[in-house]
Structure formats: C-alpha cells, structure tokens
Design a protein around this motif. Structure first.
Motif, PDB file in Angstrom:
ATOM      1  N   MET A 165       0.881  -1.155   0.059  1.00  0.00           N
ATOM      2  CA  MET A 165      -0.034  -0.107   0.025  1.00  0.00           C
ATOM      3  C   MET A 165       0.911   1.052  -0.063  1.00  0.00           C
ATOM      4  O   MET A 165       1.585   1.553   1.053  1.00  0.00           O
ATOM      5  CB  MET A 165      -0.800  -0.059   1.331  1.00  0.00           C
ATOM      6  CG  MET A 165      -1.865   1.296   1.446  1.00  0.00           C
ATOM      7  SD  MET A 165      -3.151   0.837   0.227  1.00  0.00           S
ATOM      8  CE  MET A 165      -4.046   2.589   0.711  1.00  0.00           C
ATOM      9  N   GLU A 178       2.330   5.041   0.366  1.00  0.00           N
ATOM     10  CA  GLU A 178       1.943   5.982   1.257  1.00  0.00           C
ATOM     11  C   GLU A 178       0.956   7.104   0.484  1.00  0.00           C
ATOM     12  O   GLU A 178       1.383   7.463  -0.588  1.00  0.00           O
ATOM     13  CB  GLU A 178       3.161   6.806   1.773  1.00  0.00           C
ATOM     14  CG  GLU A 178       4.151   5.903   2.455  1.00  0.00           C
ATOM     15  CD  GLU A 178       5.077   5.141   1.513  1.00  0.00           C
ATOM     16  OE1 GLU A 178       5.163   5.308   0.334  1.00  0.00           O
ATOM     17  OE2 GLU A 178       5.887   3.944   1.970  1.00  0.00           O
ATOM     18  N   PRO A 179       0.330   7.726   1.101  1.00  0.00           N
ATOM     19  CA  PRO A 179      -0.684   8.911   0.528  1.00  0.00           C
ATOM     20  C   PRO A 179       0.188  10.081   0.098  1.00  0.00           C
ATOM     21  O   PRO A 179       1.265  10.648   1.147  1.00  0.00           O
ATOM     22  CB  PRO A 179      -1.603   9.506   1.664  1.00  0.00           C
ATOM     23  CG  PRO A 179      -1.254   8.896   2.928  1.00  0.00           C
ATOM     24  CD  PRO A 179      -0.120   7.565   2.528  1.00  0.00           C
ATOM     25  N   ARG A 180       0.251  10.529  -1.203  1.00  0.00           N
ATOM     26  CA  ARG A 180       0.984  11.532  -1.374  1.00  0.00           C
ATOM     27  C   ARG A 180       0.638  12.890  -1.045  1.00  0.00           C
ATOM     28  O   ARG A 180      -0.314  13.164  -0.753  1.00  0.00           O
ATOM     29  CB  ARG A 180       1.075  11.590  -3.080  1.00  0.00           C
ATOM     30  CG  ARG A 180       1.674  10.562  -3.795  1.00  0.00           C
ATOM     31  CD  ARG A 180       1.217  10.352  -5.141  1.00  0.00           C
ATOM     32  NE  ARG A 180       1.681  11.622  -5.918  1.00  0.00           N
ATOM     33  CZ  ARG A 180       2.578  11.812  -6.767  1.00  0.00           C
ATOM     34  NH1 ARG A 180       3.413  10.900  -6.811  1.00  0.00           N
ATOM     35  NH2 ARG A 180       2.663  12.991  -7.208  1.00  0.00           N
ATOM     36  N   ALA A 181       1.731  13.747  -0.686  1.00  0.00           N
ATOM     37  CA  ALA A 181       1.457  15.178  -0.125  1.00  0.00           C
ATOM     38  C   ALA A 181       1.016  15.864  -1.196  1.00  0.00           C
ATOM     39  O   ALA A 181       1.004  15.771  -2.373  1.00  0.00           O
ATOM     40  CB  ALA A 181       2.855  15.664   0.272  1.00  0.00           C
ATOM     41  N   GLY A 182       0.197  16.861  -0.931  1.00  0.00           N
ATOM     42  CA  GLY A 182      -0.421  18.019  -1.838  1.00  0.00           C
ATOM     43  C   GLY A 182       0.714  18.766  -2.407  1.00  0.00           C
ATOM     44  O   GLY A 182       1.657  18.703  -2.058  1.00  0.00           O
ATOM     45  N   GLN A 183       0.030  19.601  -3.258  1.00  0.00           N
ATOM     46  CA  GLN A 183       1.019  20.690  -3.997  1.00  0.00           C
ATOM     47  C   GLN A 183       1.643  21.582  -3.305  1.00  0.00           C
ATOM     48  O   GLN A 183       0.811  22.172  -2.171  1.00  0.00           O
ATOM     49  CB  GLN A 183       0.236  21.318  -5.219  1.00  0.00           C
ATOM     50  CG  GLN A 183      -0.039  20.362  -6.496  1.00  0.00           C
ATOM     51  CD  GLN A 183      -0.611  21.279  -7.790  1.00  0.00           C
ATOM     52  OE1 GLN A 183      -1.742  21.982  -7.124  1.00  0.00           O
ATOM     53  NE2 GLN A 183      -0.133  21.194  -8.789  1.00  0.00           N
ATOM     54  N   THR A 184       2.630  22.282  -3.543  1.00  0.00           N
ATOM     55  CA  THR A 184       3.229  23.355  -2.672  1.00  0.00           C
ATOM     56  C   THR A 184       2.336  24.496  -3.296  1.00  0.00           C
ATOM     57  O   THR A 184       1.855  24.583  -4.037  1.00  0.00           O
ATOM     58  CB  THR A 184       4.627  23.483  -2.825  1.00  0.00           C
ATOM     59  OG1 THR A 184       5.137  23.684  -4.150  1.00  0.00           O
ATOM     60  CG2 THR A 184       5.634  22.089  -2.674  1.00  0.00           C
ATOM     61  N   VAL A 240      15.465   2.365   5.003  1.00  0.00           N
ATOM     62  CA  VAL A 240      14.168   2.209   4.262  1.00  0.00           C
ATOM     63  C   VAL A 240      14.567   1.509   2.969  1.00  0.00           C
ATOM     64  O   VAL A 240      13.823   0.641   2.430  1.00  0.00           O
ATOM     65  CB  VAL A 240      13.322   3.158   4.002  1.00  0.00           C
ATOM     66  CG1 VAL A 240      11.989   2.816   3.335  1.00  0.00           C
ATOM     67  CG2 VAL A 240      12.956   3.707   5.428  1.00  0.00           C
TER      68      VAL A 240
END
Lengths: 184, 314
Positions: free
Chosen positions: A1, A3-9, A183
């Motif tokens: 699964m 990781e949820p991607r971070a949003g735009q800067t 990691v």
C-alpha cells in the motif's frame, strides 16, 4: 500500500495556473502553455501550406527554445511574486548535490511522439530540442490537424521529462536519506 | 524599527513544521518510500527536522541598535560643544554633524589680545601655547569625538545588519521549505548585508591634519540618523546555497548562520582595529589633542605675579 502523496506546494499551485505565451521569430508559430499541463499550438495555415519541412522543423526548434526561456523567467517571476522578493537562480552550483542534480538533469533525454512516430520532439537536458517531422506529415495533415498531433508529442515529451527530473531528484536528494533510515 | 529577534523562536517552529511537511512530501512524492507506510515516512520526516526549533538560539540576545542611540547623541552634543568656526560637518561621513559652531570658542582664540599690555613669561606663553592653539586643538578633539561617535554608530549598524539578515534568512528558509523538492527550487541565493555594515574611512583629523583611522556605518541606522560615509556601504555577500530538498534547506540555513556569526567577528574587528589605531595616534601625538597645562597650576600661593607664573600688568 503506497503512502498517501502530499499535496501541491503553494509555488506548484501558482505555477500550474501560470500562462506563458511565446511566438516564434518569424511570427508563424505560437505556443501557449499553462503550468506544465496545458499546451496550445498555433501554426499560420498560409505559411504551413507552403513551408518546407526542414524550415518548419527549424522554426519549431526555435520556438521551443524561446518557450524554455520564457517559462524559466515566468517560473522565477511567479516565485518572486509569492515570496514578495526577487528570487533568481544561483550562478554556481551550491553544493555537490546541486552539481550532481544539474549533471543528472542534463542527462535526461525525453522523447514525445505522435502520428505513428512521424512527429517527434526530443528534449535533452533542459534546453536542447530536436524536432523531427516526416515529409508525409505536411501532405497528409492541414495546419490545425498538425497542431493537434504536435501538441500530443510535446505533452508526451514534457511528461517524460518530468519523470526524468523527478527520478534524478530522488536519486540525488531522497535516496540517501531513505538509505540512512534503513528503508531502502 | 528593526526586526525583533523575539520572533525567531516562532519562525523556527514554523520552519520545523514546514520542514516535516516538505520531508514527507519528498519521501512520498517521487515513488520513494518503498511501501514503508505513511507512519514510517512521517517518522523519518520528523526525525530529519529534530532540533530545528532551536536553530536560532545563538541569536536571541543580539543587541538592539536603538540601545546605542543615547551614546551617539551624547557624543553629538560633545561635538556641538567642540565645534569651532567652520566645523559643523562630520569629519568621518562628510554629512552635517552639528547645526552650528560653538560661538563661545571663537572668543578664546582672541583672548590673548586682552593680555597685550601684560608682560612676563606666563602672558606670552598663554598667547602662544594656549590662545593661538585653542581652535586647532578643539578641532582635533572634535574629529576624535567624531571617530568615537561613528565607531559606535558602526557597532549599531553591525547589529542592525545582523537583525536584517536574520529577518530575511528566517523568512526565506520558510518560503524555500514550502517549495522544497520542486524542480526549480534547488538554489538559494541568500544575501548577507552584514558584510557591508562597517566601512573603514581614512580621516584627516581637524585643522591639525593628523590622520585618524576611522570606521563608519555602511548602512543607515534608523535609530541614530547618521548619514552614510562618502562612497556608501560595501557590497553585500551573496551565498550560493542548496535548497534542493528539505534537509538541504536546513543545512544551508546553518551554513548561512555560521557565516553570519563569522561576519559579526570580522566587522567587530574592523571597529576595534580602527579604535586601537586612533587611540595610538592620540597617545603618540597627545599635544595635538590637548593643550599644555598652564604653569599657573604649579604656582605656589605667593607670588603668583612672578613673571614665571601669572606675570603682571605693565
């Protein structure tokens, strides 16, 4: 699964709304880009109807270089506007990582094709462009149809270039951190 | 009004929070993470920003330039008392230092004329050693006080430069952190103004033409209002820093802060060297800055009208 991607800067959001318009030196070709995702191409139909393929290729290369220059300027203008101060690129590599990243960026070769490969745009590094157009293209396609296919090739090239710089950025800046964290 | 360094802990905390967001963004954006999971990626992101909340701790007690203003004002008042006719500008900066010369001093030079009908060594020596030399000596003192006043102003300029730089660096670091990991966000052209805060000024002191090494502020200090020296300030230093990733923004900020701390030492040395050298000039050429003590001071109670002391009226 994954990781949820971070949003735009904030800069990425502002850049995705930034429109850059460019005209080729002879005025027969115009390119409008919005951020990295939208591209509109216009070629003067009268000129297109009689132009030799070689001249068309050369003019497209010239306009692509100008697009690069205008977009770079617009990027820093957007950044400066957001920051409320003048932001501009540094003159020299700031660290071994910057130097490595710039070297890796320079090695990125992105290719975009359309119309069964008869229209191709290659971007090497950040500013070296090659345009290949099969001579049959100008016989088979009118100006609007050519623009639509050329746009496809250009957007494909941009996507491949985006993947290329992200891979380079990951290798130079992120991979070592993940390796240190155990990691990777 | 200069930047309040009391804002730095808040900015450090803001930087840390932006840094954790940026690190997480980098670790998850480019196909990284290797499926390690959001919690692990967030932990790595938080670990990479450990201690950032204290990054400005060494700069929380930098002096306020306004604290130097009273001393500068006192020395300005001293210059006003020492300003002889024709000397109202600041010898170091060339700008106006006092509104007018002290008219009382003008009378001292001519006071020897009142003794023209006196005879005796003391009367002659008063005119020659005191009356005639009063104006140039006061003028040299005026120049020496100006050297001291501008040195204190330069000191205020150093701390104003430090505060300006801290304000800019702390804001830019947050902005860059918000964009860390972008294609074009890899460079940080940070400019430190502190390198231009102190300039050395060779000064010819007063009417005596004594050379006094001096320093002046390379930037206008709002709280003191002293004009810039002729030629203005030096060039600010541009640091080419890597802001290509969240951890690079932090290491680059640390580099900039170290450079800032080093530059404080460099600028302070310019001030102390100039003052030491000026002090040496005063020591070695004391008679240029001070009049000889009148012989009358050493006179016994009687007779002070001996020609060796006060003399007498013809």
């Amino acid at each position: 699964m994954p990781e949820p991607r971070a949003g735009q800067t904030p800069l990425e959001r502002a850049w995705s709304d930034t429109t850059v318009e460019t005209e080729s030196p002879n005025g027969r070709v115009r390119v409008t880009m919005v951020g990295d995702h939208e591209l509109r191409l216009w070629v003067d139909p009268t000129w297109y109807a009689t132009v030799p393929v070689r001249t068309l290729q050369d003019e497209l290369v010239k306009v692509a270089r100008l697009v690069y220059v205008n977009r770079t300027r617009a990027y820093y203008d957007t950044w400066s506007r957001l920051a409320g101060r003048l932001v501009r690129p540094s003159r020299t590599p700031a660290s071994p990582e910057t130097e490595e990243y710039q070297r890796r960026l320079d090695e990125v070769v992105a290719r975009g094709e359309a119309y069964d490969g008869r229209i191709a745009l290659v971007l090497s590094g950040t500013s070296r462009f090659t345009v290949s157009i099969d001579p049959s293209v100008v016989r088979d396609l009118d100006a609007p149809a050519f623009c639509a296919r050329a746009r496809e090739a250009a957007l494909a090239c941009l996507r491949e270039h985006e993947e290329g710089w992200q891979r380079a950025h990951f290798d130079v800046y992120t991979r070592p951190r993940l390796e240190r964290a155990g990691v990777l | 009004m200069t930047f309040d360094v009391g804002q730095l802990p808040g900015r450090a905390q803001e930087l840390k929070e932006a840094g954790v967001r940026a690190a997480y963004r980098e670790l998850t954006r480019f196909g990284a993470g290797g499926g390690g999971g959001a919690a692990q990626m967030m932990q790595i992101a938080e670990d990479s920003m450990a201690g950032v909340e204290n990054i400005y701790d060494d700069f929380l007690d930098v002096p306020d330039p306004a604290d130097f203003a009273p001393k500068i004002e006192w020395l300005g008042n001293a210059m006003a008392k020492l300003a002889t006719e024709g000397h109202t500008s600041d010898p170091v900066t060339g700008s106006t230092a006092v509104s007018a010369h002290n008219p009382n001093l003008t009378l001292v030079g001519g006071s020897g004329d009142y003794l023209s009908d006196w005879t005796g060594v003391a009367a002659d020596s008063y005119k020659r050693s005191y009356g005639d030399r009063f104006a140039p000596t006061a003028s040299s003192q005026y120049a020496a006080v100006s050297v001291l006043r501008n040195a204190i102003n330069a000191e205020a300029a150093v701390w104003q430069g430090v505060r300006d730089d801290l304000d800019k660096l702390s804001q830019e670091a947050i902005e860059l952190m918000e964009g860390a990991g972008s294609k074009g966000g890899a460079e940080w052209a940070a400019v430190l103004s502190i390198a231009a805060t102190v300039i050395t000024v060779p000064l010819t002191g007063g009417a005596s033409a004594i050379a006094l090494p001096a320093v002046a502020a390379g930037l206008s200090v709002a709280s003191t209002g002293i004009g810039l020296a002729t030629g203005g300030g030096g060039e600010p230093t541009e640091l080419g820093l890597d802001a290509g990733s969240s951890d690079k923004v932090i290491s680059s900020l640390q580099t900039a802060l170290t450079e800032l701390a080093d530059e404080i030492g460099v600028q302070e040395r310019k001030i102390s060297e100039a003052l030491n050298q000026s002090s040496g000039v005063l020591d070695s050429q004391w008679d240029v800055f001070c009049l000889p003590q009148p012989a009358l001071v050493d006179a016994p109670n009687h007779p002070v009208n001996d020609p060796s002391y006060g003399g007498y009226s013809a």
